[in-house]
Motif scaffolding. Structure first.
Motif, PDB file in Angstrom:
ATOM      1  N   PRO A  46       0.842  -1.208   0.000  1.00  0.00           N
ATOM      2  CA  PRO A  46       0.000   0.000   0.000  1.00  0.00           C
ATOM      3  C   PRO A  46       0.872   1.251   0.000  1.00  0.00           C
ATOM      4  N   GLY A  47       0.498   2.240  -0.745  1.00  0.00           N
ATOM      5  CA  GLY A  47       1.353   3.403  -0.875  1.00  0.00           C
ATOM      6  C   GLY A  47       0.590   4.709  -0.759  1.00  0.00           C
ATOM      7  N   LEU A  48       1.160   5.613   0.031  1.00  0.00           N
ATOM      8  CA  LEU A  48       0.560   6.938   0.151  1.00  0.00           C
ATOM      9  C   LEU A  48       0.682   7.705  -1.154  1.00  0.00           C
ATOM     10  N   CYS A  49       1.864   7.654  -1.773  1.00  0.00           N
ATOM     11  CA  CYS A  49       2.066   8.382  -3.026  1.00  0.00           C
ATOM     12  C   CYS A  49       1.179   7.830  -4.127  1.00  0.00           C
ATOM     13  N   ALA A  50       1.025   6.491  -4.149  1.00  0.00           N
ATOM     14  CA  ALA A  50       0.162   5.880  -5.161  1.00  0.00           C
ATOM     15  C   ALA A  50      -1.272   6.368  -5.011  1.00  0.00           C
ATOM     16  N   SER A  51      -1.697   6.620  -3.778  1.00  0.00           N
ATOM     17  CA  SER A  51      -3.030   7.182  -3.563  1.00  0.00           C
ATOM     18  C   SER A  51      -3.075   8.653  -3.964  1.00  0.00           C
ATOM     19  N   ALA A  52      -1.998   9.375  -3.673  1.00  0.00           N
ATOM     20  CA  ALA A  52      -1.990  10.816  -3.944  1.00  0.00           C
ATOM     21  C   ALA A  52      -2.075  11.115  -5.435  1.00  0.00           C
ATOM     22  N   ILE A  53      -1.501  10.248  -6.280  1.00  0.00           N
ATOM     23  CA  ILE A  53      -1.541  10.554  -7.721  1.00  0.00           C
ATOM     24  C   ILE A  53      -2.911  10.298  -8.329  1.00  0.00           C
ATOM     25  N   PRO A  81       0.144  16.108  -6.152  1.00  0.00           N
ATOM     26  CA  PRO A  81       0.585  15.340  -7.317  1.00  0.00           C
ATOM     27  C   PRO A  81       1.425  16.180  -8.271  1.00  0.00           C
ATOM     28  N   ILE A  82       2.424  15.537  -8.859  1.00  0.00           N
ATOM     29  CA  ILE A  82       3.261  16.158  -9.899  1.00  0.00           C
ATOM     30  C   ILE A  82       2.588  15.860 -11.231  1.00  0.00           C
ATOM     31  N   ILE A  83       1.957  16.879 -11.815  1.00  0.00           N
ATOM     32  CA  ILE A  83       1.116  16.679 -13.002  1.00  0.00           C
ATOM     33  C   ILE A  83       1.765  17.362 -14.201  1.00  0.00           C
ATOM     34  N   THR A  84       2.009  16.626 -15.259  1.00  0.00           N
ATOM     35  CA  THR A  84       2.617  17.183 -16.468  1.00  0.00           C
ATOM     36  C   THR A  84       1.611  18.031 -17.227  1.00  0.00           C
ATOM     37  N   GLY A 114      -1.264  16.189 -18.564  1.00  0.00           N
ATOM     38  CA  GLY A 114      -2.199  15.569 -17.631  1.00  0.00           C
ATOM     39  C   GLY A 114      -1.753  14.291 -16.957  1.00  0.00           C
ATOM     40  N   HIS A 115      -0.543  13.856 -17.144  1.00  0.00           N
ATOM     41  CA  HIS A 115      -0.068  12.629 -16.498  1.00  0.00           C
ATOM     42  C   HIS A 115       0.475  12.939 -15.109  1.00  0.00           C
ATOM     43  N   ARG A 116       0.131  12.062 -14.161  1.00  0.00           N
ATOM     44  CA  ARG A 116       0.577  12.230 -12.783  1.00  0.00           C
ATOM     45  C   ARG A 116       1.772  11.307 -12.548  1.00  0.00           C
ATOM     46  N   LEU A 117       2.943  11.914 -12.415  1.00  0.00           N
ATOM     47  CA  LEU A 117       4.169  11.136 -12.348  1.00  0.00           C
ATOM     48  C   LEU A 117       4.549  10.743 -10.933  1.00  0.00           C
ATOM     49  N   GLY A 118       4.189  11.538  -9.977  1.00  0.00           N
ATOM     50  CA  GLY A 118       4.587  11.294  -8.599  1.00  0.00           C
ATOM     51  C   GLY A 118       4.044  12.375  -7.704  1.00  0.00           C
ATOM     52  N   THR A 119       4.733  12.638  -6.596  1.00  0.00           N
ATOM     53  CA  THR A 119       4.222  13.578  -5.611  1.00  0.00           C
ATOM     54  C   THR A 119       5.352  14.332  -4.923  1.00  0.00           C
ATOM     55  N   VAL A 120       5.000  15.507  -4.379  1.00  0.00           N
ATOM     56  CA  VAL A 120       5.829  16.209  -3.408  1.00  0.00           C
ATOM     57  C   VAL A 120       5.178  15.994  -2.040  1.00  0.00           C
ATOM     58  N   ASN A 121       5.941  15.476  -1.090  1.00  0.00           N
ATOM     59  CA  ASN A 121       5.369  15.018   0.170  1.00  0.00           C
ATOM     60  C   ASN A 121       6.013  15.710   1.368  1.00  0.00           C
ATOM     61  N   VAL A 122       5.214  15.947   2.394  1.00  0.00           N
ATOM     62  CA  VAL A 122       5.737  16.403   3.683  1.00  0.00           C
ATOM     63  C   VAL A 122       5.225  15.445   4.757  1.00  0.00           C
ATOM     64  N   LEU A 123       6.101  15.059   5.687  1.00  0.00           N
ATOM     65  CA  LEU A 123       5.773  14.063   6.704  1.00  0.00           C
ATOM     66  C   LEU A 123       6.218  14.559   8.074  1.00  0.00           C
ATOM     67  N   ASP A 124       5.424  14.180   9.094  1.00  0.00           N
ATOM     68  CA  ASP A 124       5.777  14.546  10.463  1.00  0.00           C
ATOM     69  C   ASP A 124       5.528  13.351  11.369  1.00  0.00           C
ATOM     70  N   THR A 125       6.149  13.356  12.498  1.00  0.00           N
ATOM     71  CA  THR A 125       6.020  12.236  13.437  1.00  0.00           C
ATOM     72  C   THR A 125       4.916  12.474  14.469  1.00  0.00           C
ATOM     73  N   LYS A 126       4.194  13.571  14.297  1.00  0.00           N
ATOM     74  CA  LYS A 126       3.061  13.829  15.171  1.00  0.00           C
ATOM     75  C   LYS A 126       1.894  14.332  14.334  1.00  0.00           C
ATOM     76  N   PRO A 127       0.654  14.060  14.765  1.00  0.00           N
ATOM     77  CA  PRO A 127      -0.501  14.517  13.997  1.00  0.00           C
ATOM     78  C   PRO A 127      -0.520  16.042  13.914  1.00  0.00           C
ATOM     79  N   ARG A 128      -1.127  16.553  12.849  1.00  0.00           N
ATOM     80  CA  ARG A 128      -1.230  18.002  12.686  1.00  0.00           C
ATOM     81  C   ARG A 128      -2.240  18.303  11.602  1.00  0.00           C
TER      82      ARG A 128
END
Length: 483
Positions: free
Chosen positions: A88-95, A131-134, A137-151
């Motif tokens: 399961p992938g977060l980025c795969a969901s984001a695109i 999503p990184i969208i060309t 219209g193609h979605r190649l990937g993502t720019v992501n930010v992550l934290d170790t606490k909810p926000r």
């Protein structure tokens, strides 16, 4: 700004699951950018670092979604991880989304809570991605930010994240463009190297090849212009090299003609490529611009925009002429880093007055984007002549080792007492032949003169003269065809 709620599968901006054909097209777009498994790149690293600073998070990444993995093009704060599985992938969901995916608490999200970044040592509790969208219209990937606490984050924050994803697209497009240019340059260099290797294997063919190529870069003949005499001469320093000097005279219509003469930096095949582009550009630009300075600006842009030209540049004189009321011709010309044009006119005795004329401004062509040019207009009256030349003439050395220089050539022409085009060229060639070492650089000469009496037009025109460093036909070189 209120915080955004967690993402859910039935959000209105969630896109449908892609079909096999859509996923194949997306993967083709990923391959098109040739970015998977490439080394770190400062442009993408800066985006990840900027995302971490903007959101004050310990981890930010730029990822590309491959067929079976999530590959990290840039990872800020995530050492030793270059890829993870796609499902399961977060980025795969984001695109699958048109907007940013925001998960305030990963442990409450049915997809995120089983992700290795959540369950593993990193313990990710907050995740947001755009999503990184060309452009197509193609979605190649993502720019992501992550934290170790909810926000929670604001709508402005998600807009900033989308802007960072757009910056990644821009960087990828620039990179793709650079790769294309690099491949083209490599192909050109490969072709040139193969040509050089073939020449080394068959040295006897080099001189013939160079001579043939040189002729393709020069006009086969000069046009017949009523009331004007023309003469030309061309010689290379070595029969095995293609020279970078060039000239031409051609009609513009409505009793107007254009002429140019110049010198490309360097020799050989690369100089010939620049010469070919230069001649084509000057001829084409002259059809669209009446002002010679605009023609040089067009050439300057062409040389700078073509990556195959490298750091090549040239000097050039470009001008136009048309019959003047009362006789002779009105000539307007501009120069780019070129020696002055010699204007010869009778001074009342057996000698000629020789003036070196050039516009006030004339920088090298193809060297700087901000190059500036200016034009100069003169009247070529009956009995007057113009001599255009490349610097191989003025840099030829006399018996004492000094260069002829502009003053030396001007003094020589003044003593010859003629402005007639054919004699100007023939006398200049004789001068070079009399020097102890001849000329050690290519030389191009183009002379224009107006006779005192109209000369009947002849059906033939003079072809250019090609000569090697040791020239034994100086008189023949200067013979002009009357116009």
């Amino acid at each position: 700004m209120p915080g955004l709620p967690a993402a859910s599968p039935d959000e209105p901006r969630l896109r449908h699951m892609p079909s096999a054909g859509e996923e194949a097209a997306r993967m083709a777009a990923v391959r098109r950018y040739n970015i998977l498994d490439t080394p770190p790149d400062g442009a993408f690293d800066r985006v990840a670092a900027m995302a971490a600073r903007l959101f004050d998070v310990p981890v930010a990444t730029v990822t590309i979604v491959d067929a079976d993995r999530i590959w990290f093009k840039a990872a800020h704060g995530l050492e030793g991880v270059t890829q993870i599985g796609r499902d399961p992938g977060l980025c795969a969901s984001a695109i699958l989304r048109d907007d940013a995916l925001v998960i305030p608490d990963t442990l409450t999200d049915p997809v995120a809570r089983s992700n290795p970044l959540v369950t593993g040592p990193l313990g990710v509790r907050f995740y947001a991605a755009a999503p990184i969208i060309t452009s197509d219209g193609h979605r190649l990937g993502t720019v992501n930010v992550l934290d170790t606490k909810p926000r929670v984050i604001t709508e402005d924050d998600t807009a900033n994240l989308a802007d960072l994803a757009a910056m990644v697209v821009d960087a990828m497009e620039l990179r793709l463009s650079g790769l294309r240019l690099l491949r083209e340059e490599q192909e050109r260099r490969k072709t040139q190297e193969e040509a050089r290797e073939r020449a080394e294997r068959d040295r006897e063919a080099i001189a013939a090849f160079a001579s043939t190529l040189q002729r393709t870069l020069l006009p086969p003949s000069l046009p017949a212009i009523p009331g004007l005499e023309l003469a030309c001469h061309y010689q290379t320093a070595s029969p095995r090299d293609v020279g970078g000097d060039f000239y031409d005279v051609f009609p513009l219509g409505a009793d107007r003609w254009a002429f140019f003469l110049g010198d490309v930096c360097g020799k050989g095949a690369e100089a010939a490529a620049v010469t070919s582009l230069t001649r084509y550009t000057l001829r084409e630009a002259a059809q669209h611009h009446d002002d010679p300075t605009d023609v040089l600006y067009a050439l300057n842009s062409a040389l700078l925009l073509d990556p195959s030209m490298g750091s090549r540049y040239c000097t050039c004189v470009f001008g136009t002429l048309h019959p003047a009321p009362g006789g002779g011709f009105t000539i307007t010309f501009a120069t780019g880093g070129h020696p002055p044009v010699f204007h010869l006119q009778p001074d009342g005795d057996a000698s000629m007055a020789v003036d070196g004329v050039r516009p006030a401004i004339g920088m090298l062509v193809g060297a700087l984007e901000e190059a500036r040019f200016a034009s100069h207009t003169l009247h070529l009256a009956p009995g007057h002549g113009l001599l255009l030349y490349t610097d191989g003439l003025t840099e030829a050395r006399t018996t004492d080792g000094n260069m002829l220089g502009e003053d030396g050539v001007a003094a020589f022409l003044a003593r010859r007492g003629t402005a007639q085009a054919g004699r100007l060229v023939a006398d200049t060639v004789n001068l070079l032949a009399a020097l102890p070492d001849g000329a050690d650089d290519d030389i191009a000469l183009l002379a224009l003169s107006v006779p005192h009496q109209p000369v009947p037009e002849q059906p033939t025109a003079m072809a250019p003269t090609l000569a090697a460093a040791s020239f034994d036909g100086a008189d023949r070189a200067g013979q002009e065809r009357p116009r």
